[in-house]
Design a protein around this motif. Structure first.
Motif, PDB file in Angstrom:
ATOM      1  N   TYR A 115       7.546  -5.612   6.362  1.00 17.27           N
ATOM      2  CA  TYR A 115       7.843  -6.387   5.157  1.00 17.27           C
ATOM      3  C   TYR A 115       9.279  -6.881   5.242  1.00 17.27           C
ATOM      4  CZ  TYR A 115       7.565  -7.721   0.217  1.00 17.27           C
ATOM      5  OH  TYR A 115       7.534  -8.429  -0.961  1.00 17.27           O
ATOM      6  N   HIS A 116       9.427  -8.134   5.598  1.00 14.66           N
ATOM      7  CA  HIS A 116      10.736  -8.794   5.730  1.00 14.66           C
ATOM      8  C   HIS A 116      11.528  -8.346   6.962  1.00 14.66           C
ATOM      9  CE1 HIS A 116      10.069 -10.804   2.020  1.00 14.66           C
ATOM     10  NE2 HIS A 116      10.231  -9.745   1.256  1.00 14.66           N
ATOM     11  N   SER A 117      11.334  -7.111   7.404  1.00 12.23           N
ATOM     12  CA  SER A 117      12.082  -6.639   8.570  1.00 12.23           C
ATOM     13  C   SER A 117      11.213  -5.686   9.376  1.00 12.23           C
ATOM     14  CB  SER A 117      13.380  -5.948   8.159  1.00 12.23           C
ATOM     15  OG  SER A 117      13.100  -4.813   7.366  1.00 12.23           O
ATOM     16  N   PHE A 135       0.079   3.211  -2.709  1.00  8.25           N
ATOM     17  CA  PHE A 135       0.543   2.038  -1.962  1.00  8.25           C
ATOM     18  C   PHE A 135       2.040   1.934  -2.101  1.00  8.25           C
ATOM     19  CE2 PHE A 135      -1.306   0.820  -6.072  1.00  8.25           C
ATOM     20  CZ  PHE A 135      -0.206   0.286  -6.717  1.00  8.25           C
ATOM     21  N   ASN A 136       2.640   1.030  -1.323  1.00 10.85           N
ATOM     22  CA  ASN A 136       4.103   0.894  -1.393  1.00 10.85           C
ATOM     23  C   ASN A 136       4.504  -0.543  -1.653  1.00 10.85           C
ATOM     24  OD1 ASN A 136       3.274   0.132   1.201  1.00 10.85           O
ATOM     25  ND2 ASN A 136       5.122   0.867   2.201  1.00 10.85           N
ATOM     26  N   VAL A 137       5.353  -1.103  -0.827  1.00 12.19           N
ATOM     27  CA  VAL A 137       5.950  -2.402  -1.087  1.00 12.19           C
ATOM     28  C   VAL A 137       4.917  -3.523  -0.949  1.00 12.19           C
ATOM     29  CG1 VAL A 137       6.614  -2.827   1.305  1.00 12.19           C
ATOM     30  CG2 VAL A 137       7.990  -3.802  -0.542  1.00 12.19           C
ATOM     31  N   GLY A 138       5.250  -4.681  -1.538  1.00 14.72           N
ATOM     32  CA  GLY A 138       4.353  -5.826  -1.474  1.00 14.72           C
ATOM     33  C   GLY A 138       3.302  -5.774  -2.566  1.00 14.72           C
ATOM     34  N   TRP A 175      -2.922  -5.484  -5.615  1.00 14.25           N
ATOM     35  CA  TRP A 175      -4.059  -6.401  -5.742  1.00 14.25           C
ATOM     36  C   TRP A 175      -5.372  -5.631  -5.610  1.00 14.25           C
ATOM     37  CZ3 TRP A 175      -5.131 -10.395  -1.289  1.00 14.25           C
ATOM     38  CH2 TRP A 175      -6.169 -11.239  -1.642  1.00 14.25           C
ATOM     39  N   ALA A 176      -5.476  -4.793  -4.588  1.00 16.76           N
ATOM     40  CA  ALA A 176      -6.685  -3.997  -4.387  1.00 16.76           C
ATOM     41  C   ALA A 176      -6.912  -3.056  -5.565  1.00 16.76           C
ATOM     42  CB  ALA A 176      -6.586  -3.210  -3.087  1.00 16.76           C
TER      43      ALA A 176
END
Length: 469
Positions: A309-311, A433-436, A441-442
């Motif tokens: 995620y981004h990195s 869940f974590n980031v994003g 959504w799920a």
């Protein structure tokens, strides 16, 4: 005296018996030729209907834009089948959480599609959520699709028919289709618009522009300003926007009755299932995966890890993240074991989905070896799976690449996993869940959106389950 005609005493010829097989053969050949000719004509008529060359009116004036490319025309041919899922019936008519205005919009949308003709298509107004070949950045799957409730509210307030049109990485119909009696979002709504050429760039590329058009204000009361199409929106207006909240704050603020009307989170599941269901190809993989992993609706729990995620994170960090995700699920279930069904037991099934095969296997192996949970499973089953890495809908294999030229493109089937894992996560009872926004959504698609926990900022501890019991 005229000579008498000689009466033949010879036996009749066997021409009839000999000629019958010839006649039958000739008739058969003629039938096959006619059948082949009919098939050719039918095929041509189908092509013409699908690409708009038959029964379509000219889209002149300001509606006629750049000529469609050959690739776009071929895509239209493939999409022209316009199949819907007969396996699922849209729940909106019987839903107890969807607001009346949304149900009324579904009715109007269905009625309008039946009434559009070659002659009157331009009497309707359309709102097309797009991701075309000319669009360099569209966002991931959640960025594109999670704003659905807000997009329906927007279309309702603007009195426009809502549609989705994708070309990147493939047509949306490759992954999702409308359910039976659902909102048919597929473009074009009528063959008269099959050859419509969209502008190179979206008409409205800023979410703030949409907010201004429907009266949404900033928390301090400041109004948003219209920056695009200040003199009015064309009949066919295309939109490509991204927002941090995916339209959730706006939807909740603009509800007709904040005291009684369900929130964005509460309407999401019925709203989604009234518009989108898995395509035949995606559904087949879902069904097979459920069978192979012995997963049953609401009878297992799940873990989602976004490790890219981004990195790009180091392997050590990913390993720590994978283990912590399992610890957090176990800790959450242990703390709520009296109220959760199924409760955490040694035989509880746990489904793991991540954006890297290595991380998925690490989480499963940790659950097996360290925590005594042998029924933790993932769709990654062998060490050769790195040859086909997981894909980001926009960036392909390059999850963290900032530059468009470094993104990769693949066949549509390579992206099926994005939607297969989404549904497998959503069929679970509880989820961490974590980031994003993929995991969130799920969760919104699940039967119990309250049964969730974030392992992003929480450091969790768990002990070997079998030793603890």
């Amino acid at each position: 005296m005229a000579p008498r005609k000689r009466l033949s005493t010879a036996r009749p010829r066997k021409g009839i018996k000999i000629g019958l097989p010839l006649i039958v053969s000739f008739a058969l050949v003629l039938f096959l030729l006619l059948a082949q000719l009919y098939g050719h004509v039918l095929s041509k008529s189908t092509e013409m209907a699908s690409d708009g060359t038959a029964g379509s009116s000219s889209l002149g004036g300001s509606h006629q834009r750049n000529s469609p490319t050959k690739a776009r025309q071929q895509s239209s041919l493939q999409i022209a089948k316009r199949t819907i899922s007969l396996q699922y019936v849209a729940p909106w008519r019987k839903s107890k959480v969807l607001p009346d205005w949304m149900k009324e919009y579904f009715v109007w949308h269905q009625k309008s599609l039946k009434e559009i003709t070659n002659e009157n298509w331009d009497q309707y107004k359309y709102l097309v959520i797009r991701c075309l070949e000319s669009d360099t950045k569209c966002g991931g799957a959640a960025d594109r699709l999670k704003p659905l409730p807000f997009m329906l509210l927007l279309a309702k307030k603007l009195n426009r028919l809502l549609f989705y049109k994708w070309e990147r990485p493939a047509a949306l119909e490759e992954f999702l289709v409308p359910p039976q009696d659902g909102l048919d979002w597929r473009w074009p709504p009528h063959p008269a618009l099959a050859n419509y050429s969209f502008p190179t760039e979206a008409d409205i590329p800023l979410a703030q522009d949409l907010y201004a058009r429907i009266g949404y204000q900033k928390p301090d009361g400041t109004k948003y300003r219209i920056s695009y199409l200040r003199h009015g929106m064309p009949n066919i207006t295309t939109v490509l926007v991204q927002s941090d909240g995916h339209g959730m704050p706006q939807y909740n603020a603009l509800r007709q009755n904040n005291a009684t009307e369900a929130t964005y989170d509460e309407v999401f599941r019925d709203c989604w299932n009234s518009v989108f269901v898995p395509s035949t190809a995606v559904q087949a993989i879902i069904d097979q995966s459920m069978a192979d992993l012995d997963l049953k609706h609401d009878q297992y729990h799940s873990i989602h890890v976004r490790s890219q995620y981004h990195s790009k994170m180091k392997e050590k960090v990913n390993t720590k993240m994978a283990k912590n995700s399992v610890n957090c699920l176990v800790q959450y279930l242990q703390e709520n074991n009296s109220t959760i069904q199924p409760p955490l037991r040694p035989d509880t099934r746990i489904f793991v989905a991540t954006d890297q095969n290595f991380v998925s296997r690490m989480a499963v192996e940790y659950a097996h070896g360290e925590l005594g949970l042998p029924n933790a499973v993932t769709r990654v089953v062998d060490d050769n799976s790195e040859e086909a890495p997981m894909l980001h809908l926009d960036r392909g294999e390059s999850f963290v690449a900032k530059k468009v030229e470094k993104w990769t493109r693949h066949d549509a089937s390579r992206y099926y996993d994005t939607f297969v894992d989404l549904y497998l996560l959503s069929y679970s009872k509880c989820m961490v869940f974590n980031v994003g926004n993929y995991g969130k959504w799920a969760n919104l698609l699940s039967s119990d959106i309250s049964c969730q926990f974030s392992h992003m900022k929480n450091k969790c501890n768990a002990v070997n389950f079998t030793k603890d019991h």
